[in-house]
Enzyme design. Structure first.
Site, PDB file in Angstrom:
ATOM      1  N   LYS A 142     -24.365  -0.033   7.570  1.00 59.23           N
ATOM      2  CA  LYS A 142     -25.024  -1.294   7.898  1.00 59.23           C
ATOM      3  C   LYS A 142     -24.415  -1.828   9.190  1.00 59.23           C
ATOM      4  O   LYS A 142     -23.328  -1.366   9.592  1.00 59.23           O
ATOM      5  CB  LYS A 142     -24.880  -2.299   6.758  1.00 59.23           C
ATOM      6  CG  LYS A 142     -23.470  -2.837   6.552  1.00 59.23           C
ATOM      7  CD  LYS A 142     -23.473  -3.745   5.355  1.00 59.23           C
ATOM      8  CE  LYS A 142     -22.788  -5.040   5.591  1.00 59.23           C
ATOM      9  NZ  LYS A 142     -22.727  -5.892   4.416  1.00 59.23           N
ATOM     10  N   CYS A 182     -20.108   0.685  -2.020  1.00 60.61           N
ATOM     11  CA  CYS A 182     -20.263  -0.103  -3.255  1.00 60.61           C
ATOM     12  C   CYS A 182     -21.553   0.182  -4.017  1.00 60.61           C
ATOM     13  O   CYS A 182     -21.512   0.763  -5.095  1.00 60.61           O
ATOM     14  CB  CYS A 182     -20.170  -1.587  -2.940  1.00 60.61           C
ATOM     15  SG  CYS A 182     -18.542  -2.058  -2.368  1.00 60.61           S
ATOM     16  N   ASP A 213       0.857  -1.184   0.000  1.00 61.61           N
ATOM     17  CA  ASP A 213       0.000   0.000   0.000  1.00 61.61           C
ATOM     18  C   ASP A 213       0.893   1.233   0.000  1.00 61.61           C
ATOM     19  O   ASP A 213       2.018   1.197   0.507  1.00 61.61           O
ATOM     20  CB  ASP A 213      -0.891  -0.007   1.248  1.00 61.61           C
ATOM     21  CG  ASP A 213      -2.153   0.822   1.060  1.00 61.61           C
ATOM     22  OD1 ASP A 213      -3.246   0.233   0.946  1.00 61.61           O
ATOM     23  OD2 ASP A 213      -2.036   2.068   1.004  1.00 61.61           O
ATOM     24  N   GLU A 249     -14.564  -9.276  -7.033  1.00 60.27           N
ATOM     25  CA  GLU A 249     -14.757  -9.691  -5.649  1.00 60.27           C
ATOM     26  C   GLU A 249     -16.190  -9.354  -5.236  1.00 60.27           C
ATOM     27  O   GLU A 249     -16.684  -8.289  -5.551  1.00 60.27           O
ATOM     28  CB  GLU A 249     -13.753  -8.903  -4.790  1.00 60.27           C
ATOM     29  CG  GLU A 249     -13.818  -9.199  -3.340  1.00 60.27           C
ATOM     30  CD  GLU A 249     -13.612 -10.669  -3.047  1.00 60.27           C
ATOM     31  OE1 GLU A 249     -12.584 -11.219  -3.438  1.00 60.27           O
ATOM     32  OE2 GLU A 249     -14.518 -11.265  -2.421  1.00 60.27           O
ATOM     33  N   PHE A 250     -16.827 -10.275  -4.514  1.00 55.75           N
ATOM     34  CA  PHE A 250     -18.225 -10.036  -4.141  1.00 55.75           C
ATOM     35  C   PHE A 250     -18.410  -9.924  -2.639  1.00 55.75           C
ATOM     36  O   PHE A 250     -19.516 -10.083  -2.136  1.00 55.75           O
ATOM     37  CB  PHE A 250     -19.111 -11.178  -4.673  1.00 55.75           C
ATOM     38  CG  PHE A 250     -19.001 -11.375  -6.158  1.00 55.75           C
ATOM     39  CD1 PHE A 250     -19.697 -10.552  -7.035  1.00 55.75           C
ATOM     40  CD2 PHE A 250     -18.178 -12.356  -6.701  1.00 55.75           C
ATOM     41  CE1 PHE A 250     -19.588 -10.709  -8.408  1.00 55.75           C
ATOM     42  CE2 PHE A 250     -18.055 -12.524  -8.074  1.00 55.75           C
ATOM     43  CZ  PHE A 250     -18.757 -11.702  -8.928  1.00 55.75           C
ATOM     44  N   ARG A 307     -19.065  -9.035   1.162  1.00 57.96           N
ATOM     45  CA  ARG A 307     -19.898  -8.063   1.873  1.00 57.96           C
ATOM     46  C   ARG A 307     -19.160  -7.628   3.119  1.00 57.96           C
ATOM     47  O   ARG A 307     -18.559  -8.460   3.802  1.00 57.96           O
ATOM     48  CB  ARG A 307     -21.212  -8.721   2.342  1.00 57.96           C
ATOM     49  CG  ARG A 307     -22.105  -9.213   1.235  1.00 57.96           C
ATOM     50  CD  ARG A 307     -23.087 -10.234   1.790  1.00 57.96           C
ATOM     51  NE  ARG A 307     -22.407 -11.416   2.328  1.00 57.96           N
ATOM     52  CZ  ARG A 307     -22.968 -12.333   3.114  1.00 57.96           C
ATOM     53  NH1 ARG A 307     -24.231 -12.211   3.472  1.00 57.96           N
ATOM     54  NH2 ARG A 307     -22.293 -13.376   3.540  1.00 57.96           N
ATOM     55  N   GLU A 308     -19.208  -6.346   3.431  1.00 62.88           N
ATOM     56  CA  GLU A 308     -18.635  -5.900   4.705  1.00 62.88           C
ATOM     57  C   GLU A 308     -19.420  -6.556   5.830  1.00 62.88           C
ATOM     58  O   GLU A 308     -20.624  -6.791   5.715  1.00 62.88           O
ATOM     59  CB  GLU A 308     -18.687  -4.377   4.793  1.00 62.88           C
ATOM     60  CG  GLU A 308     -17.705  -3.750   3.823  1.00 62.88           C
ATOM     61  CD  GLU A 308     -17.713  -2.242   3.844  1.00 62.88           C
ATOM     62  OE1 GLU A 308     -18.090  -1.659   4.864  1.00 62.88           O
ATOM     63  OE2 GLU A 308     -17.335  -1.659   2.820  1.00 62.88           O
ATOM     64  N   ARG A 333     -19.256   5.397   4.745  1.00 62.37           N
ATOM     65  CA  ARG A 333     -19.334   5.961   3.401  1.00 62.37           C
ATOM     66  C   ARG A 333     -20.790   5.934   2.916  1.00 62.37           C
ATOM     67  O   ARG A 333     -21.451   4.900   2.998  1.00 62.37           O
ATOM     68  CB  ARG A 333     -18.446   5.167   2.430  1.00 62.37           C
ATOM     69  CG  ARG A 333     -16.964   5.453   2.614  1.00 62.37           C
ATOM     70  CD  ARG A 333     -16.116   4.594   1.718  1.00 62.37           C
ATOM     71  NE  ARG A 333     -16.206   3.186   2.086  1.00 62.37           N
ATOM     72  CZ  ARG A 333     -15.684   2.198   1.377  1.00 62.37           C
ATOM     73  NH1 ARG A 333     -15.058   2.450   0.246  1.00 62.37           N
ATOM     74  NH2 ARG A 333     -15.789   0.951   1.777  1.00 62.37           N
ATOM     75  N   PHE A 377     -32.747  -9.427   0.959  1.00 62.21           N
ATOM     76  CA  PHE A 377     -32.663  -8.103   0.336  1.00 62.21           C
ATOM     77  C   PHE A 377     -34.033  -7.507   0.039  1.00 62.21           C
ATOM     78  O   PHE A 377     -34.221  -6.767  -0.921  1.00 62.21           O
ATOM     79  CB  PHE A 377     -31.768  -8.123  -0.913  1.00 62.21           C
ATOM     80  CG  PHE A 377     -30.344  -7.797  -0.551  1.00 62.21           C
ATOM     81  CD1 PHE A 377     -29.641  -8.628   0.296  1.00 62.21           C
ATOM     82  CD2 PHE A 377     -29.730  -6.647  -1.013  1.00 62.21           C
ATOM     83  CE1 PHE A 377     -28.343  -8.306   0.691  1.00 62.21           C
ATOM     84  CE2 PHE A 377     -28.440  -6.314  -0.630  1.00 62.21           C
ATOM     85  CZ  PHE A 377     -27.747  -7.143   0.229  1.00 62.21           C
TER      86      PHE A 377
END
Ligand code: UDX
Length: 435
Positions: free
Chosen positions: A323, A260, A30, A148-149, A151-152, A330, A249
């Site tokens: 969430k 996202c 990074d 990439e899928f 979820r946080e 964000r 959902f």
């Protein structure tokens, strides 16, 4: 096999720890030295359940290292690009400068036969352009895309046990190298989908557009329920039993936020315009506006309960993260609502189990409480805006003794309405008639 992970945010830090736990030697890179220092010490710079434990275990194993120097990745067979693609200021389009500079930075160090694999969410056509960028930079590395899928809140689980792996490749060699990297997951039966570069890029934005559409669909039904006296929670349950629809959902409320869904549907619309295909995605504009309307409807309910007068009124907000199980703020609907109410004169006090610090950096003018009790104390109205389990566990009888007026609005349709009403609260919720 040696792997490098470029960009160590939510996606990169999780991917680095997860790939190391599969037994690979991993170097996370990074440009932010402070972030690298923390990660080297086994500390995660954000809240993600289970990640810190995994990171510490992998750093201690000696397999996982971190650096700010791209040259440290020179022996790697695969370089995963995990940098952000935020929304550009003043435009709907994605800002690709971090992806482009990651490719520029790794190109001189990537050895012959290695792969540069994008995992970031990008507008369709980006991968082909980056492949060309590698050629122009004289790099012998090949480009592939592997969206990439994750979820946080479930990042580790989704990385180690994804429901599918999608790879966009231009050669069998690239596919085989990626199959080797993901062998432990494939051995566990994770479906593998080989695609071309454009399809791999599109899979990600199509999936997020579908999810956003599902949420805005149920929020549109919530609007209809509000004008007809219906109950959107009962409606969602009833339609969700149809397996073609599915119950997930369909949680109506103040809508989607985060790093996202909102920016991905906007970037998809912007790209479709560039391609002259805007008609195909015109519906996403409506998805976006239904989503933003949900925030406004919440504010309208607050005004209704406070007789249109927000000036100086004490308003308790439960939740700041976009969430639960995340400290990410964000594009958080909870904070957008809090900010708008505060700007209209309301005295807003926010409490979030994990996101107070991040929220106060972005919205320093709001007041932050250190506990649920301190947040609710003396409030004339309580807004439930992020469905943390701590908030569902509040005892409405005890809570009543804290507030000045027992008014609550459930912006997530997650509280036990009967229990709150039995305790004497005036209870409102989005998409449900008030009794
Ligand atoms: C999303 C995608 O789910 C994930 O696959 C992708 O990789 C990244 O984007 P994430 O941003 O972590 O993941 O959050 P997600 O769980 O999808 O929730 C997004 C937002 O939608 C949250 O603000 C959430 O509160 C809201 N939401 C979700 C609803 O309002 N109702 C629902 O029924 C579900």
């Amino acid at each position: 096999m040696k792997l490098s992970i470029i960009g160590t945010g939510y996606l990169g830090a999780t991917h680095a720890a997860a790939m190391s736990s599969l037994g690979f030697e991993v170097i996370g890179i990074d440009v932010d030295p402070a972030k690298i220092e923390l990660l080297r010490a086994g500390k995660v710079p954000f809240f993600e359940p289970g990640l810190e434990e995994l990171l510490l275990q992998e750093v201690n194993s000696g397999r996982l290292k971190f650096s700010t120097n791209f040259a440290d990745a020179k022996n790697c067979e695969i370089h995963f690009i995990c940098v952000g693609t935020p929304q550009q200021k003043g435009s709907l389009a994605a800002d690709l400068k971090y992806v482009e500079s990651a490719v520029d930075a790794i190109a001189p160090h990537a050895k012959a036969g290695s792969l540069v694999v994008g995992k970031s969410t990008v507008p369709v056509g980006t991968a082909a352009r980056l492949a060309q960028q590698l050629v122009e930079l004289g790099s012998p590395a090949e480009l592939a895309w592997n969206p990439e899928f994750l979820r946080e809140g479930f990042a580790v689980e989704d990385t180690l046990r994804p429901n599918r792996l999608v790879v966009g490749v231009t050669s069998d060699r690239a596919e085989n190298l990626l199959k080797l990297a993901y062998k432990p997951l494939l051995d566990n039966g994770v479906p593998w989908i080989r695609a071309d570069l454009a399809t791999a890029e599109l899979v990600k934005v199509a999936a997020n557009s579908f999810l956003a559409t599902k949420i805005s669909f149920i929020n549109a039904m919530a609007e209809i329920c509000e004008t007809t006296g219906g109950d959107v929670t009962v409606l969602a349950k009833a339609i969700g039993y149809d397996p073609r629809i599915g119950s997930r959902f369909l949680q109506a409320g103040i809508g989607f936020g985060g790093g996202c869904l909102p920016k991905d549907i906007r970037a998809f619309m912007a790209r479709s315009e560039e391609l002259g295909a805007q008609q195909s995605l015109e519906f996403l504009r409506e998805i976006d506006s239904i989503n933003l309307r949900a925030r406004q409807r919440m504010i309208d309910l607050v005004r209704l309960d406070l007789d249109e007068d927000l000036k100086g009124r004490k308003i308790a907000v439960l939740g700041a993260a976009f969430k639960p199980d995340s400290d990410d703020v964000r594009d958080s609907p909870a904070l957008d609502i809090s900010d708008q109410i505060s700007k209209a004169g309301g005295a807003v006090t926010v409490f979030d189990p994990k996101a107070n610090a991040n929220a106060s950096l972005r919205f320093p003018h709001l007041t932050y409480a250190a506990s649920i009790e301190a947040c609710m104390s003396g409030a004339e109205i309580v807004l439930h805006l992020t469905e943390w389990k701590e908030f569902r566990a509040i005892d409405p009888i005890k809570a009543k003794s804290l507030v000045a007026r027992a008014n609550i609005i459930d912006g997530r349709n997650a509280l036990d309405r009967e229990a709150w009403e039995r305790a004497g609260w005036h209870f409102r919720a989005l998409g449900r008639a008030t009794r």
